[in-house]
Design an enzyme around this catalytic site. Structure first.
Site, PDB file in Angstrom:
ATOM      1  N   LYS A  50       0.863  -1.181   0.000  1.00 10.10           N
ATOM      2  CA  LYS A  50       0.000   0.000   0.000  1.00 10.10           C
ATOM      3  C   LYS A  50       0.900   1.231   0.000  1.00 10.10           C
ATOM      4  O   LYS A  50       1.679   1.444   0.928  1.00 10.10           O
ATOM      5  CB  LYS A  50      -0.893  -0.008   1.238  1.00 10.10           C
ATOM      6  CG  LYS A  50      -1.784   1.230   1.331  1.00 10.10           C
ATOM      7  CD  LYS A  50      -2.731   1.139   2.506  1.00 10.10           C
ATOM      8  CE  LYS A  50      -3.565   2.410   2.631  1.00 10.10           C
ATOM      9  NZ  LYS A  50      -4.491   2.346   3.771  1.00 10.10           N
ATOM     10  N   LYS A 102      -2.112  -1.497  -3.908  1.00  4.30           N
ATOM     11  CA  LYS A 102      -2.980  -0.325  -3.871  1.00  4.30           C
ATOM     12  C   LYS A 102      -2.154   0.941  -3.941  1.00  4.30           C
ATOM     13  O   LYS A 102      -1.148   1.016  -3.231  1.00  4.30           O
ATOM     14  CB  LYS A 102      -3.748  -0.375  -2.548  1.00  4.30           C
ATOM     15  CG  LYS A 102      -4.672   0.772  -2.310  1.00  4.30           C
ATOM     16  CD  LYS A 102      -5.225   0.632  -0.926  1.00  4.30           C
ATOM     17  CE  LYS A 102      -5.997   1.900  -0.616  1.00  4.30           C
ATOM     18  NZ  LYS A 102      -6.424   1.952   0.737  1.00  4.30           N
TER      19      LYS A 102
HETATM   20  C1  PBG Z   1      -7.496   3.224   5.570  1.00  2.00           C
HETATM   21  C2  PBG Z   1      -7.696   3.204   4.103  1.00  2.00           C
HETATM   22  C3  PBG Z   1      -7.491   4.208   3.158  1.00  2.00           C
HETATM   23  C4  PBG Z   1      -7.954   3.712   1.951  1.00  2.00           C
HETATM   24  C5  PBG Z   1      -8.375   2.414   2.182  1.00  2.00           C
HETATM   25  N1  PBG Z   1      -8.186   2.098   3.509  1.00  2.00           N
HETATM   26  C6  PBG Z   1      -7.036   5.614   3.327  1.00  2.00           C
HETATM   27  C7  PBG Z   1      -5.647   5.921   3.634  1.00  2.00           C
HETATM   28  O1  PBG Z   1      -4.764   5.069   3.717  1.00  2.00           O
HETATM   29  O2  PBG Z   1      -5.438   7.115   3.850  1.00  2.00           O
HETATM   30  C8  PBG Z   1      -8.006   4.448   0.652  1.00  2.00           C
HETATM   31  C9  PBG Z   1      -9.038   3.963  -0.293  1.00  2.00           C
HETATM   32  C10 PBG Z   1      -9.355   4.912  -1.390  1.00  2.00           C
HETATM   33  O3  PBG Z   1      -8.702   5.947  -1.588  1.00  2.00           O
HETATM   34  O4  PBG Z   1     -10.299   4.602  -2.127  1.00  2.00           O
HETATM   35  N2  PBG Z   1      -6.231   3.102   6.039  1.00  2.00           N
END
Ligand code: PBG
Length: 336
Positions: free
Chosen positions: A201, A254
């Protein structure tokens, strides 16, 4: 692989298989079906009716009631599942609302299960929606304390499993989070609950609309101390290797569009169930262009989702899951 050379022309003509829809379908290499698409949903505590999210046209913060309707629709369309994000009424430094038995996600899971018993319900396991500082873990000074956060994440995952979640998805990017969840789930009698790890991520600009939707923007600093540097691929493979070793049943990359090389590398290296998340900013970008008539939205969506499959993704999280599944149904009937 037999090399194709121009010397083989006119014997070899690649256009032969492109001339009619039936022939094109016959040699199509990547498939896209509703069962591979997972819809992320937001549900907000105490909401009477759904609330639109300005930066994500067509996406809402659900009430428990409207979420149940959405779940029934997702089940009828044959979607791969829902991924539930909760917005609690109250936030605090520890994110105590996150693992409350009567918390918003726990209530949402039960409501979805009632409305759509055969639909897979997945839950995001993180603290950022529940902490008053908006970071994904508990703080020590101004940084996120890894090991203290693990206990919180494990408790959240167990409470989601207890509410009936079919799968839990830790997204906080803490070291050891998959191991912590696996141990806690096993100890609580949920050895059969799978974990989908947000393995690679990245610290991305494309999460901003989500943070508006989930009211989870960090109050200070950013997430670069725990999410990955967009420049790194080797590190994504290390993250993924560790998560698999710790017990991840599915690994996720992601965002999607800017990281399809990572998806390909992860799939080729590990041959593990691989998910990709087309995030809020990717959705917003496409919506903005479509609203101006600059791209044909259904075609662009189909192209992007197919590219994710081609890159090696088995599962796609996308805010377009419902509309994409609907247009897959019509194109099957109408035969493109
Ligand atoms: C929570 C999370 C996030 C997203 C998914 N889970 C936000 C972040 O990391 O700030 C982002 C999903 C999206 O942008 O559609 N940690």
């Amino acid at each position: 692989m037999t090399p194709v050379t121009t010397a083989q022309f006119p014997k070899t003509r690649l256009r032969r298989l492109r001339q009619a829809p039936a022939l094109r379908r016959l040699v199509e290499e990547s498939s896209l079906t509703a069962a591979q698409l997972v819809l992320p949903v937001f549900v907000k505590e105490g909401l009477a009716r759904p609330e639109p999210i300005p930066s994500m046209p067509g996406v809402v913060r659900h009430s428990l009631k409207s979420l149940a309707v959405e779940a029934a629709r997702a089940q009828a369309l044959g979607l791969g599942g829902l991924l539930v994000f909760g917005l609690p009424r109250k936030k605090d430094a520890q994110g105590r609302g996150a693992d409350a038995a009567s918390g918003i996600v726990q209530q949402a899971v039960r409501a979805v299960k009632r409305a759509a018993p055969t639909l897979a319900v997945m839950t995001d396991v993180c603290l950022c929606e529940y902490t008053d500082h908006g970071h994904c873990g508990v703080l020590r000074g101004r940084s996120v304390a890894n090991d203290e956060t693990l206990e919180r994440l494990a408790a959240i995952a167990v409470s989601h499993a207890r509410a009936g979640a079919d799968l839990v998805a830790p997204s906080a990017m803490m070291d050891g989070q998959v191991r912590a969840l696996r141990r806690a789930l096993d100890a609580a009698g949920f050895a059969e609950t799978p974990i989908m790890a947000y393995a690679a991520k990245y610290a991305s600009a494309f999460y901003d609309p989500f943070r508006e939707a989930a009211c989870s923007a960090p109050a200070f600093g950013d997430r670069r101390g725990y999410q990955m540097n967009p420049a790194n691929l080797d590190e994504a493979l290390r993250e993924t290797a560790l998560d698999i070793e710790e017990g991840a049943d599915v690994v996720m990359v992601k965002p999607a569009l800017a990281y399809l090389d990572v998806v390909r590398a992860v799939k080729e290296r590990f041959h593990w169930p691989t998910a990709v998340y087309q995030v809020s900013g990717e959705y917003a970008m496409l919506k903005a262009a479509a609203a101006r008539g600059w791209v044909d939205e259904p075609r662009a969506v189909q192209e992007l989702l197919t590219a994710m499959r081609r890159a090696g993704a088995d599962i796609i999280m996308t805010y377009y899951a419902v509309t994409a599944a609907q247009s897959l149904m019509t194109s099957q009937r109408g035969r493109r």
